[in-house]
Each structure stands twice: as structure tokens, then as C-alpha cells.
Design a protein around this motif. Sequence first.
Motif, PDB file in Angstrom:
ATOM      1  N   PRO A 151       0.743  -1.234  -0.057  1.00 22.83           N
ATOM      2  CA  PRO A 151      -0.036   0.024   0.106  1.00 22.83           C
ATOM      3  C   PRO A 151       0.855   1.281  -0.063  1.00 22.83           C
ATOM      4  O   PRO A 151       0.208   2.367  -0.403  1.00 22.83           O
ATOM      5  N   TYR A 152       2.177   1.099   0.375  1.00 20.87           N
ATOM      6  CA  TYR A 152       2.955   2.501   0.310  1.00 20.87           C
ATOM      7  C   TYR A 152       3.963   2.351  -0.581  1.00 20.87           C
ATOM      8  O   TYR A 152       5.152   2.987  -0.604  1.00 20.87           O
ATOM      9  N   PHE A 153       3.775   1.774  -1.761  1.00 25.71           N
ATOM     10  CA  PHE A 153       4.849   1.554  -2.719  1.00 25.71           C
ATOM     11  C   PHE A 153       5.546   2.736  -3.408  1.00 25.71           C
ATOM     12  O   PHE A 153       6.388   3.195  -3.122  1.00 25.71           O
ATOM     13  N   LYS A 154       4.639   3.584  -3.664  1.00 33.56           N
ATOM     14  CA  LYS A 154       4.879   4.891  -4.219  1.00 33.56           C
ATOM     15  C   LYS A 154       3.890   5.929  -4.048  1.00 33.56           C
ATOM     16  O   LYS A 154       2.578   5.332  -3.965  1.00 33.56           O
ATOM     17  N   LEU A 155       3.740   7.198  -4.270  1.00 34.47           N
ATOM     18  CA  LEU A 155       2.731   7.968  -4.303  1.00 34.47           C
ATOM     19  C   LEU A 155       2.416   8.373  -5.644  1.00 34.47           C
ATOM     20  O   LEU A 155       2.512   7.716  -6.535  1.00 34.47           O
ATOM     21  N   GLN A 156       2.023   9.414  -5.969  1.00 35.18           N
ATOM     22  CA  GLN A 156       1.280  10.001  -7.284  1.00 35.18           C
ATOM     23  C   GLN A 156       2.558  10.298  -8.158  1.00 35.18           C
ATOM     24  O   GLN A 156       2.677  11.273  -8.636  1.00 35.18           O
ATOM     25  N   THR A 157       3.252   9.290  -8.764  1.00 36.76           N
ATOM     26  CA  THR A 157       4.503   9.658  -9.505  1.00 36.76           C
ATOM     27  C   THR A 157       3.896  10.157 -10.905  1.00 36.76           C
ATOM     28  O   THR A 157       4.287  11.164 -11.693  1.00 36.76           O
TER      29      THR A 157
END
Length: 451
Positions: A151-157
Motif C-alpha cells: 500500500p505504500y509502494f509509491k505515491l502519485q508519480t
Amino acid sequence: MVIILRIFLLGCLVVPEISCTSVDSQKVVDWTHPPESGGISPSANQILITFEDERNQRVPIADAVSGYRQRGDYANSTWSLNVAEALAKDYGLRQVTQWPINSLGIHCVVYEIPVNLSMEQVLKRLEMDKRIEAVQAMKTFHVRGETYTDPYFKLQTGIRDMHVESAQRIATGRNIKVAVIDTGVDVGHPDLTGQIALEQNFVDESKASPDDIHGTAVAGIIAASANNQMGIVGIAPDAKLIVLKACWQISPQKAEAVCNSLTLALALNSAINLKSEIINLSLTGPQDTLVGRLVDKALDDGIIVVASTSSPFAAEKDFPSSIKRVIAVRTANAVGNSSPSDTGIVPAPGQEILTTLPHATYNFMSGSSFAAAHISGVIALLLQLNPHLGSEQILSMLQASMSPSTSAQAVNTVNACVAVASLSGSSDCGNPTVRSGSALLASPSVLMPDR
């Protein structure tokens, strides 16, 4: 995820004045359904026939023989009912449902062919009937994507790669109507509350699912609320979504979904009648006559149509992205991993995209479906500034906005700020700054509640 669009056989009846030869009255009709394949329940023995009916402006989308959801309070015209019944008798068919496609001035009927009749022979008979305009075989459409469990892999790249924050200083897609033809959308999601102007369902009630994963994910990318102290921000947070449910999930809690020509045609017809400014079609497959006619009608009416394509090499055969004037979108490649030139195809972020999911949750999704949603959002920004832009103008702006990036983490994609600035005259497209209260500053615990 995989959206599979099942297209029925199509025949267009122009003038119902020549009788068809009836089936052999001594022949035993076997209505037993053929074995299902892959759990998708294909209706391989169904055909779809259309005929002109000048009275179809007052005919509902379905009648009593159908399990599909009916729209409107009007009755089928007696003329249409008689034609539909005569065709069933003439060809030994069983009627499934019927509805109008009033944007094309036609009435459509779905029939089943007995499994003991040869599909090839039925096609030949239909082709010989002077009332028949066209016949086509059933086809399958696919859209591919993946869900990441971290769930915390990346944000809004994708927001950063496309410089959306800077673009939103100029435009936010205010009041632009974007029709999302997909599964349904979780209208109660806190990041989509107030973003949906209209919701319609064209799917058989027996196929209903409590989750609409794919459509909710697409909707969040396009128009999730901004500055609401939670979740994410959409590309065009002030756009208005028209949610047209034409697909349904195969199984609960999985993003795989299916559509068919009946539901897709109805959704396109509705998008046209509602005067949408953008239609997002995050699906792909082989050519289809009826769907193609409706897409062409939308384009002729000045609606911008965006569709996903699986790869630059598949763009020529993918449908509906292969239709002239449709904005075809693929997943952008990382810098240093560029594809050969694919003129006419727009690259956008489509890998590990954080977006909305049902039940007030979020997760990372991948696939060209979500790349297409990014571009639909950017086009909403452009149309806010100039609502008279055509598809070719928009395509030129999107392609002209692309420039080589020096960042090892970036992807080769559209620069939303450069595209928008080309209309506004602004030169403020430097490094984007996250605004106070922006969704990108939200804590991970808010972004990704445990499921």
C-alpha cells in the motif's frame, strides 16, 4: 485487470419489406447453451440485428424479455415489436432483448441461435437477405493491468511526471463533462464525493457486484477532489464525471471485468445524448461495426474520444483506439527505455499509479487503462481554456508538450503544464510545487487505509 468486451453478430435491417425463408418446421430446435469458456460465459450463439425505426426516439432501452436494466417509461413501438417478432420467426431465433440507439436512428434486437444450427450457415442466410446491411462475428476485447499489494509502494508519480500541479495553477477542468464508460464507480468514495454529475447502469442486474474496482480507479485518476485533506488529487479535479456502467466484474474483489456490445453501445449512445465533452474508453480489442459507428458519431458531434492501446506495436489493430480522430494512449516508457517512434499515439503514466478503489480505499494500479485516464484529465484542462478544440488540435498540443527529461526516474510522457500553457500564454512551467493542503502531503495512513 482485464476488461473483456464481447461483441455480438451485427446485421442492420434497412427496410422490412422482403420476407425471409422460415426454418424447416420439422427441424428440432436445440436451445441448450454451449459449454462456457474460462468462466466468462461467452454468448457464442447470440447475434445482434439493427434496423431503422424513425420512432425510436420514444422507445426504451430494453423490454420485458430482457434482464438488462430498462431506461425510460415509454413502450416499444408496435412497428419495432412486429419486426423483431417476424425476424425471430423467419430465422428460428429466440429474442433476448431490444433497445434503441437513437443517436444513429436505429433499433437493435439481440437473438439467440439454436446450437444445432451452423453459425456459418446462419451468417450466409443473413448476408443474402436484402434487408440486412452488415453481419459480423463475435469478438473479444482485452484491457490489461495489475494491482500492487504494497500500500505504500509509491505515491502519485504520474502527477509529478506530467507536471500537473503547475498545470492546475492555470486550469482545473472546471465543469468539463467526462463520460467514463467502464464498470461502475464507488460514488460514496470520499475523494469522489461531489465529482459525479450523473450515473447510469446498462448492465444486467443479475451481474451486479458490490465492487466496481476498474471504474473507480479510472474516475479517481481523472477527477479525484483536490485540497480536501485526504487521499489523492485528480488531473482535472473540477471536471464533472458522467459514470456509464457498461462492464461488470467477473468475481468479487478482483479487477477483471467483462462488457458486451449491447451495454457498450447503450453507454456510447447515452454519452452522445448527454453531450459529453470527453469519452474515456479504457478498453481495447478487434474491430466492431456498431461500436465504430457510435464512436464516429461522437467524434462528428465534437466529442473528444480517448482510448487505450496495449502497445505502440498494437495500435494499428487495437480498437477503438485505431479509429481515426480517437486519441490513442499507451503506457509511457521510462527514460532510457524508449520505444520506436509511434506517431499518433500519446504516452502517459500507466505503471504503479496510486488511485481510488471502492470502500474509501486506495491502491497502486498498472495498465494502459490508467494511462488513458491521465490523458482524459489533461484534455479536460485544455477544454476549459478552449472548448472548441478538435481532436487533431489536441493531439498536436499533447505531442508538442513532450520533451526529453534528464531525470533517471522520469518517463517519456506528456507535459500537462506545457500543453495548458500553450493556450494560456503562461510560462510558469518550472518545477512544480506541492500546494499546502494538497493530497500529496497527506499522511500514508490517510492515503492507504488497511483493507
